[in-house]
Enzyme design. Structure first.
Site, PDB file in Angstrom:
ATOM      1  N   LEU A 132     -10.277   5.045   0.202  1.00  0.00           N
ATOM      2  CA  LEU A 132      -8.821   4.688   0.319  1.00  0.00           C
ATOM      3  C   LEU A 132      -8.222   4.104   1.843  1.00  0.00           C
ATOM      4  O   LEU A 132      -7.097   3.586   1.843  1.00  0.00           O
ATOM      5  CB  LEU A 132      -7.937   5.724  -0.234  1.00  0.00           C
ATOM      6  CG  LEU A 132      -8.371   6.218  -1.990  1.00  0.00           C
ATOM      7  CD1 LEU A 132      -7.009   6.372  -1.764  1.00  0.00           C
ATOM      8  CD2 LEU A 132      -8.234   3.883  -2.143  1.00  0.00           C
ATOM      9  N   GLY A 145      -8.894   3.110   3.846  1.00  0.00           N
ATOM     10  CA  GLY A 145      -8.651   1.413   4.606  1.00  0.00           C
ATOM     11  C   GLY A 145      -8.643   0.416   3.693  1.00  0.00           C
ATOM     12  O   GLY A 145      -8.917  -1.364   3.744  1.00  0.00           O
ATOM     13  N   HIS A 146      -7.538   1.035   2.439  1.00  0.00           N
ATOM     14  CA  HIS A 146      -7.352  -0.157   1.331  1.00  0.00           C
ATOM     15  C   HIS A 146      -5.661   0.259   1.084  1.00  0.00           C
ATOM     16  O   HIS A 146      -5.714   1.116   0.096  1.00  0.00           O
ATOM     17  CB  HIS A 146      -7.751  -0.149   0.588  1.00  0.00           C
ATOM     18  CG  HIS A 146      -7.930  -0.777  -1.024  1.00  0.00           C
ATOM     19  ND1 HIS A 146      -6.174  -0.628  -1.227  1.00  0.00           N
ATOM     20  CD2 HIS A 146      -8.264  -2.580  -0.911  1.00  0.00           C
ATOM     21  CE1 HIS A 146      -6.208  -2.090  -2.510  1.00  0.00           C
ATOM     22  NE2 HIS A 146      -7.448  -2.039  -2.281  1.00  0.00           N
ATOM     23  N   TYR A 147      -4.294  -0.045   1.949  1.00  0.00           N
ATOM     24  CA  TYR A 147      -5.158  -0.389   3.014  1.00  0.00           C
ATOM     25  C   TYR A 147      -4.585   0.642   4.121  1.00  0.00           C
ATOM     26  O   TYR A 147      -3.805   1.520   4.165  1.00  0.00           O
ATOM     27  CB  TYR A 147      -3.950  -1.570   3.123  1.00  0.00           C
ATOM     28  CG  TYR A 147      -4.117  -2.300   2.287  1.00  0.00           C
ATOM     29  CD1 TYR A 147      -5.503  -3.758   2.112  1.00  0.00           C
ATOM     30  CD2 TYR A 147      -3.903  -2.929   0.686  1.00  0.00           C
ATOM     31  CE1 TYR A 147      -5.294  -4.324   1.501  1.00  0.00           C
ATOM     32  CE2 TYR A 147      -3.997  -3.847  -0.437  1.00  0.00           C
ATOM     33  CZ  TYR A 147      -4.742  -3.935   0.045  1.00  0.00           C
ATOM     34  OH  TYR A 147      -5.178  -5.589  -1.045  1.00  0.00           O
TER      35      TYR A 147
END
Lengths: 160, 144
Positions: free
Chosen positions: B39, B41-43
């Site tokens: 998570l 990296g998202h975002y």
């Protein structure tokens, strides 16, 4: 023929490690079609914490991440095409819907996923796409229709 | 914790299984945590539970059913997404509630159909999907 390396992809997609799941674009025709790869490796977080002595099948790359990698490939095509056309979209990129997805095989650490995605239709902030995922000469998934959406207002105040 | 299949995260906290006339009713809960794997990296500047992670949550709930119904060697592999759509987003602190009606068929290899509706803690519909899964029985070699 347009090709893109990982540095280019990072400029196009908002996703970041470890959920940036497109490594390289082999071919891109703006507004039409893209071919991109994602290499599956055993050092990815999805392989952390696995029991010992599992059968080889336990190392199948998760279907959820395979679909995500396909969707991101489509998003690269869409966002690159929009930028080429001088259009700019603001908002959060989300997975809207999909139909007629069949998964007929699996990828394992060491395999290279090769996604081919075509744009069917662009309507405002919605992109309808379809395509296939291959490992070598094996087709492991067919995606009949995938809708990606740029939704405004989700990330109000975050500058997303 | 350890697991018996590759997965981006532990996508269900609790799973309840009840018999139903044509198969089973599976209900599962997942509390969305910003610290969950992937998570970050998202975002980076706005965390949102990816749509495919709701798919992963449903898949893991059905894996629980498969091992309860067919034994620890049984594996439920996703064979088809007939349809899937997402409505309300899931953000850290939200709760995902899965309601899944499974229909079993006696085909070989066995396939099950899952009709699923997912709601957020506040009652909003967050996703619905119809899936087909293949139940592989690996009795004997699947035991760790």
């Amino acid at each position: 023929m347009v090709t893109l390396e990982h540095a280019d992809i990072r400029r196009i997609l908002p996703h970041r490690h470890p959920v940036l799941l497109v490594d390289r674009v082999l071919d891109l025709e703006p507004g039409v079609r893209i071919v991109a790869t994602k290499t599956v490796t055993g050092s990815e977080p999805c392989y952390a914490g696995l029991d010992e002595h599992l059968p080889a099948s336990a190392y199948a790359y998760p279907a959820s991440l395979l679909v995500e990698s396909f969707g991101q490939t489509g998003a690269v095509l869409w966002l690159y095409s929009a930028a080429t056309a001088g259009e700019r979209s603001e908002g959060t990129l989300i997975f809207g819907s999909a139909r007629e997805v069949t998964i007929t095989g699996s990828a394992y650490p060491g395999d290279v996923l090769r996604h081919t995605v075509e744009i069917d239709q662009l309507i405002g902030d919605n992109a309808f796409m379809r395509g296939e995922t291959w490992v070598g000469d094996r087709r492991i998934a067919t995606l009949g229709s995938v809708l990606a959406v740029v939704r405004e207002g989700l990330a109000a105040g975050t500058g997303s | 914790m350890s697991r018996r299949f590759a997965a981006p995260l532990t996508a269900v906290d609790t799973v309840d299984i009840a018999d139903a006339p044509a198969g089973a009713r599976v209900e599962a809960v997942k509390r969305i945590a910003g610290e969950d794997p992937y998570l970050v990296g998202h975002y980076p500047d706005f965390t949102i539970y990816p749509g495919v992670f709701t798919l992963e949550s449903v898949h893991q709930a059905i894996r629980h059913w498969a091992t309860e119904r067919h034994g620890p060697g049984a594996v439920a592999e996703l064979a088809a997404i007939t349809s899937i759509s997402f409505a309300a987003p899931l953000l850290p602190g939200d709760t995902l509630r899965i309601g899944c009606d499974l229909t079993e068929r006696d085909d070989t290899p066995a396939t099950v159909r899952a009709k699923v509706r997912c709601h957020r803690g506040d009652g909003a519909l967050s996703a619905r999907m119809t899936l087909e899964l293949r139940i592989d029985r690996r009795d004997g070699d699947g035991h760790a």
